[in-house]
Design a protein around this motif. Structure first.
Motif, PDB file in Angstrom:
ATOM      1  N   ASN A 648       0.840  -1.199   0.000  1.00 19.40           N
ATOM      2  CA  ASN A 648       0.000   0.000   0.000  1.00 19.40           C
ATOM      3  C   ASN A 648       0.875   1.249   0.000  1.00 19.40           C
ATOM      4  O   ASN A 648       1.744   1.410   0.871  1.00 19.40           O
ATOM      5  N   ARG A 649       0.627   2.136  -0.977  1.00 14.92           N
ATOM      6  CA  ARG A 649       1.424   3.361  -1.093  1.00 14.92           C
ATOM      7  C   ARG A 649       0.480   4.564  -1.203  1.00 14.92           C
ATOM      8  O   ARG A 649       0.153   5.022  -2.297  1.00 14.92           O
ATOM      9  N   LEU A 650       0.014   5.006  -0.052  1.00 14.66           N
ATOM     10  CA  LEU A 650      -0.831   6.205   0.005  1.00 14.66           C
ATOM     11  C   LEU A 650       0.062   7.387   0.366  1.00 14.66           C
ATOM     12  O   LEU A 650       0.628   7.441   1.463  1.00 14.66           O
ATOM     13  N   ASN A 651       0.202   8.336  -0.563  1.00 10.41           N
ATOM     14  CA  ASN A 651       1.020   9.526  -0.339  1.00 10.41           C
ATOM     15  C   ASN A 651       0.105  10.733  -0.142  1.00 10.41           C
ATOM     16  O   ASN A 651      -0.887  10.899  -0.857  1.00 10.41           O
ATOM     17  N   ALA A 652       0.463  11.556   0.843  1.00 10.44           N
ATOM     18  CA  ALA A 652      -0.316  12.758   1.158  1.00 10.44           C
ATOM     19  C   ALA A 652       0.584  13.984   1.058  1.00 10.44           C
ATOM     20  O   ALA A 652       1.758  13.951   1.465  1.00 10.44           O
ATOM     21  N   GLY A 653       0.039  15.084   0.495  1.00 12.17           N
ATOM     22  CA  GLY A 653       0.793  16.327   0.407  1.00 12.17           C
ATOM     23  C   GLY A 653       0.785  17.082   1.717  1.00 12.17           C
ATOM     24  O   GLY A 653       0.350  16.578   2.759  1.00 12.17           O
ATOM     25  N   GLU A 654       1.268  18.311   1.678  1.00 10.37           N
ATOM     26  CA  GLU A 654       1.307  19.144   2.875  1.00 10.37           C
ATOM     27  C   GLU A 654      -0.076  19.777   3.105  1.00 10.37           C
ATOM     28  O   GLU A 654      -0.844  20.016   2.176  1.00 10.37           O
ATOM     29  N   VAL A 655      -0.349  20.045   4.380  1.00  9.59           N
ATOM     30  CA  VAL A 655      -1.604  20.697   4.749  1.00  9.59           C
ATOM     31  C   VAL A 655      -1.489  22.191   4.436  1.00  9.59           C
ATOM     32  O   VAL A 655      -0.543  22.866   4.883  1.00  9.59           O
ATOM     33  N   THR A 656      -2.424  22.699   3.665  1.00  9.62           N
ATOM     34  CA  THR A 656      -2.445  24.122   3.291  1.00  9.62           C
ATOM     35  C   THR A 656      -3.493  24.837   4.140  1.00  9.62           C
ATOM     36  O   THR A 656      -4.658  24.400   4.214  1.00  9.62           O
ATOM     37  N   VAL A 657      -3.064  25.949   4.794  1.00 13.55           N
ATOM     38  CA  VAL A 657      -3.972  26.750   5.642  1.00 13.55           C
ATOM     39  C   VAL A 657      -4.480  27.921   4.803  1.00 13.55           C
ATOM     40  O   VAL A 657      -3.699  28.702   4.241  1.00 13.55           O
ATOM     41  N   GLY A 658      -5.801  28.069   4.687  1.00 14.83           N
ATOM     42  CA  GLY A 658      -6.408  29.106   3.853  1.00 14.83           C
ATOM     43  C   GLY A 658      -6.559  30.432   4.560  1.00 14.83           C
ATOM     44  O   GLY A 658      -7.693  30.864   4.841  1.00 14.83           O
ATOM     45  N   GLY A 659      -5.478  31.105   4.931  1.00 15.39           N
ATOM     46  CA  GLY A 659      -5.537  32.424   5.568  1.00 15.39           C
ATOM     47  C   GLY A 659      -5.030  32.398   6.989  1.00 15.39           C
ATOM     48  O   GLY A 659      -4.616  31.359   7.523  1.00 15.39           O
ATOM     49  N   PRO A 715     -11.220  20.160   5.307  1.00 13.10           N
ATOM     50  CA  PRO A 715     -11.957  20.482   6.535  1.00 13.10           C
ATOM     51  C   PRO A 715     -11.802  21.964   6.884  1.00 13.10           C
ATOM     52  O   PRO A 715     -10.967  22.685   6.327  1.00 13.10           O
ATOM     53  N   THR A 716     -12.604  22.421   7.842  1.00 13.05           N
ATOM     54  CA  THR A 716     -12.503  23.776   8.393  1.00 13.05           C
ATOM     55  C   THR A 716     -12.389  23.649   9.896  1.00 13.05           C
ATOM     56  O   THR A 716     -13.166  22.921  10.527  1.00 13.05           O
ATOM     57  N   ILE A 717     -11.422  24.372  10.488  1.00  7.69           N
ATOM     58  CA  ILE A 717     -11.227  24.296  11.938  1.00  7.69           C
ATOM     59  C   ILE A 717     -11.403  25.693  12.541  1.00  7.69           C
ATOM     60  O   ILE A 717     -11.165  26.709  11.884  1.00  7.69           O
ATOM     61  N   THR A 718     -11.821  25.710  13.809  1.00  5.83           N
ATOM     62  CA  THR A 718     -11.993  26.960  14.555  1.00  5.83           C
ATOM     63  C   THR A 718     -11.218  26.827  15.851  1.00  5.83           C
ATOM     64  O   THR A 718     -11.507  25.930  16.668  1.00  5.83           O
ATOM     65  N   ALA A 719     -10.209  27.701  16.035  1.00  6.52           N
ATOM     66  CA  ALA A 719      -9.339  27.613  17.207  1.00  6.52           C
ATOM     67  C   ALA A 719     -10.036  28.165  18.429  1.00  6.52           C
ATOM     68  O   ALA A 719     -10.848  29.100  18.352  1.00  6.52           O
ATOM     69  N   ALA A 792     -12.076  34.706   1.803  1.00  6.35           N
ATOM     70  CA  ALA A 792     -11.164  33.985   0.886  1.00  6.35           C
ATOM     71  C   ALA A 792     -11.197  32.490   1.158  1.00  6.35           C
ATOM     72  O   ALA A 792     -11.190  31.664   0.242  1.00  6.35           O
ATOM     73  N   GLY A 793     -11.227  32.093   2.463  1.00  8.04           N
ATOM     74  CA  GLY A 793     -11.290  30.656   2.780  1.00  8.04           C
ATOM     75  C   GLY A 793     -12.555  30.040   2.264  1.00  8.04           C
ATOM     76  O   GLY A 793     -12.558  28.916   1.730  1.00  8.04           O
ATOM     77  N   ALA A 794     -13.701  30.740   2.410  1.00  7.90           N
ATOM     78  CA  ALA A 794     -14.968  30.191   1.924  1.00  7.90           C
ATOM     79  C   ALA A 794     -14.945  30.022   0.421  1.00  7.90           C
ATOM     80  O   ALA A 794     -15.393  29.007  -0.127  1.00  7.90           O
ATOM     81  N   VAL A 795     -14.378  31.011  -0.276  1.00 14.25           N
ATOM     82  CA  VAL A 795     -14.303  30.917  -1.748  1.00 14.25           C
ATOM     83  C   VAL A 795     -13.397  29.751  -2.147  1.00 14.25           C
ATOM     84  O   VAL A 795     -13.717  28.981  -3.061  1.00 14.25           O
ATOM     85  N   THR A 796     -12.260  29.636  -1.461  1.00 15.03           N
ATOM     86  CA  THR A 796     -11.331  28.534  -1.785  1.00 15.03           C
ATOM     87  C   THR A 796     -11.989  27.178  -1.553  1.00 15.03           C
ATOM     88  O   THR A 796     -11.883  26.254  -2.374  1.00 15.03           O
ATOM     89  N   ALA A 797     -12.691  27.003  -0.434  1.00 14.28           N
ATOM     90  CA  ALA A 797     -13.362  25.725  -0.154  1.00 14.28           C
ATOM     91  C   ALA A 797     -14.402  25.422  -1.202  1.00 14.28           C
ATOM     92  O   ALA A 797     -14.549  24.274  -1.653  1.00 14.28           O
ATOM     93  N   LEU A 798     -15.145  26.462  -1.622  1.00 11.10           N
ATOM     94  CA  LEU A 798     -16.171  26.245  -2.640  1.00 11.10           C
ATOM     95  C   LEU A 798     -15.554  25.805  -3.952  1.00 11.10           C
ATOM     96  O   LEU A 798     -16.033  24.878  -4.611  1.00 11.10           O
ATOM     97  N   VAL A 799     -14.453  26.467  -4.364  1.00  8.56           N
ATOM     98  CA  VAL A 799     -13.793  26.102  -5.649  1.00  8.56           C
ATOM     99  C   VAL A 799     -13.256  24.680  -5.569  1.00  8.56           C
ATOM    100  O   VAL A 799     -13.428  23.877  -6.491  1.00  8.56           O
ATOM    101  N   LEU A 800     -12.562  24.317  -4.463  1.00  7.95           N
ATOM    102  CA  LEU A 800     -11.998  22.974  -4.344  1.00  7.95           C
ATOM    103  C   LEU A 800     -13.087  21.916  -4.306  1.00  7.95           C
ATOM    104  O   LEU A 800     -12.935  20.823  -4.846  1.00  7.95           O
ATOM    105  N   ARG A 801     -14.219  22.214  -3.642  1.00  4.58           N
ATOM    106  CA  ARG A 801     -15.309  21.243  -3.592  1.00  4.58           C
ATOM    107  C   ARG A 801     -15.881  20.997  -4.970  1.00  4.58           C
ATOM    108  O   ARG A 801     -16.177  19.864  -5.358  1.00  4.58           O
TER     109      ARG A 801
END
Length: 816
Positions: A648-659, A715-719, A792-801
């Motif tokens: 099994n070779r599942l590769n994952a990229g880096e986590v990108t933070v939208g703002g 996903p979307t997170i709230t600190a 900007a985060g909402a727009v980015t999530a919408l485009v990626l979805r």
């Protein structure tokens, strides 16, 4: 003084007469009385005839007189002390050189090299069957480097003159019967041009764990004084074969120790084989018969039970234990006796009897009551064998007991031993001994699967009047594969009687035993002796538990000879992969010398699955070829299943933070992941985990993730508070075998302090716009930036979805 000078001059004149100057002389310097061979002269046949210098190669033609008749074979050997050595070796086989030495005189062309020291040529004649003869010549044309008076011979490496000894001829493998004598007459031939002297021939087993002959054999070494070039001498060994040696081919080793003519020691060895046959049948203990005194046991009284057992093999068996089973207080119990007997020895084909003292319980019902006889012993390989057979003891119906309305009498069953394929009858009479009519009488005869009903096994008798009887008979046949033991036949009777106006069901059951002599026993008929030994794979294991595609795995096999009577030998195991999924490292063929009855042998091999094999279970085929004790060939085929898995070779990229992240403000995350392996990842679930934040869209069920696919987790997170936020994106999935795996991808998010809210509690003096415009903009700038980041985060999530939805639709189009 004058007299002395005269005497010296006279001696010089005599010597000059004997040795004239410039004349070639050839004389024998060694005089032995009556030699068989005599060198009479020589001439230089090839090379410089006037002068022979050191290292010159010349061919000397020797003239030889022969007395006493020509031998069959003759060789000429140059002595190490000679001033010459052979150009092609110091031994010349006159037969191979084409020399005709059949007459009283002959010539020999001898190619030699001059060592540069002295002028003497010394040779030995080696006749077949005769004694060596040594002769010398002075070669006057030889010009030594140093004066002949003090010759210094050039050293010759005599270790290169190596005799070669081996058993001559091929022929059949020597064979002997277990328990008898086997004489090995081995023709040892010298296949070189160098004589072998002081030859010692030693015989030893090839495998110290498998010695077919008895210990203490002392004639395993033979000595031969000399074996000349091309000569054959015999070495004989008398071996007493062990009586318990398994049939098969055994490897032996023949060791040689000898010297050449110069005394240089040498050793060599070679392998040879002998075949041992064993026509004896291994010991097998079986139950022959059971008898009791009295013929019917009486409840509350003692009974003597005699159990007769037999050895169906031809080999004696020792330490046999006979044990009664099924003893109980309300049935048959021991009466001052033990329930086990030890029999020291039973000869092949012999019988022994064990007698037990029992007591029948006072309330024991009439009819046949079951017990068991267990036989414990060891077979020829030392393995423990346990065999249990049921027996039935008839019990007399007492007068005080309440008799059943229907009873069985005049029971008829086989008294002789039955063989596979035989047919027999079980007959009896139903008697209504009661005072009422029996209705709906159903009679059933059943047994083990080895006894096959030939006629109907169920009979219905509508009614049986008081005092009436009904004779019944059932025919059964012995199955071809029936084993040797006592088989129980159950006779069950069910009937109805009317008592006090009510229908009451009654049952009656009785047993009869039928002894069957199965295949392979020594006392069976010729047809029953035709047994087929079978080899099966009793166990196998894979290390590791699954074969990774493109990698190596070890397969351990356990082969079992299922026959309890016959061993097998010369077993060839060929391992193949019919669909080409596996390759076998090394040879795919294994040889097993022998396998005794009920014996097990372990073998291991290494396999490698092809790199592009699909993850599933594949078969490995095992083809077996072997022989029984009489040399009859057999073949069988077994398969083992090996699971193959892809890495099994599942590769994952880096986590990108939208703002930028602020407490209480949602921030989008994005991560792309890819299946770079060749296997499907089943039930893939992606989740985000961590402390100090809440998540929205924190889990994503991908399902079956095919090879080469890619996707995005958003996903979307709230600190909850400012500071450094740590979390993990978790990928959980299963492979084709259902094994669960988990991959974690950590990430960090820096949460900044929230900007201070504007003070709205009091009125502020109005400021001129020109003077205070920049200050007001700077005050509300952080709020504007936070709002822009969320947008900007909402727009980015919408485009990626939307992009992910479009990619899935394209993959569905490709599937259809």
């Amino acid at each position: 003084m004058k007299f002395k000078l005269t005497a010296a001059a006279l001696i010089l004149v005599m010597l000059a007469a004997l040795f004239p100057a410039g004349r070639q002389t050839a004389q024998a310097e060694t005089a032995s009385p009556g030699p068989v061979y005599d060198l009479t002269g020589y001439k230089i046949y090839k090379g410089n005839t006037a002068q022979i210098n050191p290292a010159d190669e010349v061919t000397l033609r020797l003239s030889v007189n022969q007395k006493g008749g020509a031998p069959k074979e003759l060789s000429l050997q140059i002595d190490d002390s000679s001033s010459f050595y052979g150009k092609d070796g110091n031994v010349l086989d006159l037969n191979k050189a084409g020399v005709d030495y059949s007459g009283a005189s002959f010539t020999v062309d001898l190619p030699v090299v001059y060592s540069g020291s002295g002028q003497k040529l010394t040779v030995s004649f080696l006749p077949d069957g005769g004694s060596p003869e040594t002769q010398s010549l002075t070669i006057t044309q030889a010009v030594p480097v140093k004066p002949a008076a003090t010759p210094t011979p050039t050293p010759v490496d005599t270790t290169k003159f190596v005799p070669k000894l081996a058993v001559a001829g091929g022929g059949d493998v020597p064979s002997g019967e277990a328990g008898g004598m086997l004489t090995l007459a081995l023709p040892i031939k010298n296949g070189s041009s160098n004589a072998a002297r002081s030859v010692t021939v030693t015989l030893e087993p090839g495998d110290a764990a498998k010695i077919p002959f008895e210990a203490g054999v002392v004639n395993l070494s033979q000595t031969i004084d000399q074996i000349n070039p091309g000569e054959t001498r015999a070495a004989a060994f008398n071996l007493k074969l062990r009586s318990d040696a398994a049939a098969g081919v055994y490897a032996l080793k023949l060791n040689y120790a000898f010297t050449n003519a110069a005394g240089d020691p040498f050793t060599s060895s070679e392998g040879l084989y002998i075949k041992v046959t064993n026509s004896s049948v291994p010991a097998r203990i079986s139950l022959v018969s059971v008898s009791q005194t009295p013929a019917e046991a009486v409840p509350g009284q003692k009974v003597k039970l005699a159990v007769r057992i037999a050895n169906d093999g031809t080999v004696p068996s020792g330490n046999v234990r006979v044990t009664l089973t099924g003893l109980k207080a309300d049935g048959f119990a021991l009466s001052g006796d033990t329930g086990s007997r030890r029999i020291a020895s039973i000869a092949g084909g012999g019988t022994q009897e064990a007698v037990f003292s029992l007591t029948a319980a006072a309330g024991l019902a009439g009819g046949s009551q079951p017990l068991g006889v267990r036989l414990d012993y060891k077979d020829e390989s030392g393995a423990a064998v346990s065999d249990e057979s049921p027996i039935f003891i008839p019990v007399r119906q007492t007068e005080g007991a309440a008799p059943a309305a229907v009873v069985i009498d005049k029971l008829i069953s086989p008294e002789s031993v039955m063989l596979p394929g035989d047919r027999f009858n079980v007959g009896f009479r139903l008697v209504n001994s009661g005072g009422v009519k029996a209705q709906n009488v159903k009679v059933s005869v059943t047994s083990d699967k080895e006894l096959i009903p030939v006629t109907l096994s169920n009979v219905i008798v509508p009614s049986l009047a008081p005092g009436a009887s009904k004779a019944l008979s059932f025919k059964l046949a012995v199955a071809p594969d029936a084993a040797t033991r006592n088989y129980p036949v159950s006779i069950a009777v069910e009937y109805d009687v009317v008592q006090a106006g009510q229908t009451v069901k009654n049952t009656l059951q009785q047993y009869v035993g039928v002894y069957v002599q199965g295949k392979g026993a020594a006392t069976a008929s010729p047809e029953a002796l035709k047994t087929v030994p079978r080899i099966i794979v009793s166990r196998y294991a894979v290390q590791p538990g699954q074969v990774a595609a493109g990698k190596e795995a070890a397969v351990e096999l356990a082969l079992l000879n299922t026959s309890s009577l016959m061993g097998v030998s010369n077993i060839k195991l060929t391992v193949t992969s019919d669909d080409g999924t596996f390759t076998i490292d090394g040879s795919n063929t294994l040889f097993i010398e022998s396998l005794p009855s009920r014996g097990t042998v372990q073998r291991a091999l290494k396999v490698r699955a092809k790199p592009d094999a699909e993850p599933k279970v594949y078969s490995l085929t095992l083809n077996l070829d072997y022989e029984d004790a009489k040399g009859n060939p057999y073949t069988s085929k077994e398969t083992v299943s090996l699971p193959v898995v892809q890495e099994n070779r599942l590769n994952a990229g880096e986590v990108t933070v939208g703002g930028e992240a602020y407490p209480g403000q949602p921030v989008p995350l994005s991560m792309e992941f890819y299946n770079m392996g060749k296997a499907v990842l089943y039930n893939l679930m992606v989740t985000v985990e961590g402390e100090g934040f809440q998540s929205a869209n924190g889990s994503y069920y991908v399902g079956n993730f095919a090879s080469g696919r890619s996707d995005t987790f958003q996903p979307t997170i709230t600190a909850n508070a400012p500071g450094e936020l740590k979390g993990e994106v978790v990928f959980a999935f299963e492979d084709a075998a259902g094994t669960r795996s988990e991959i974690r991808k950590p990430f960090k998010v820096t949460v900044m302090e929230a900007p201070p809210a504007p003070d709205m509690s009091g009125a502020q003096p109005e400021q001129p716009l020109e003077a205070g415009g920049k200050s007001a903009l700077r005050k509300y700038l952080p709020y504007g930036l936070a709002a822009l980041a969320v947008l900007a985060g909402a727009v980015t999530a919408l485009v990626l979805r939307r992009r992910r939805r479009r990619r899935k639709e394209m993959e569905l189009d490709d599937d259809f």
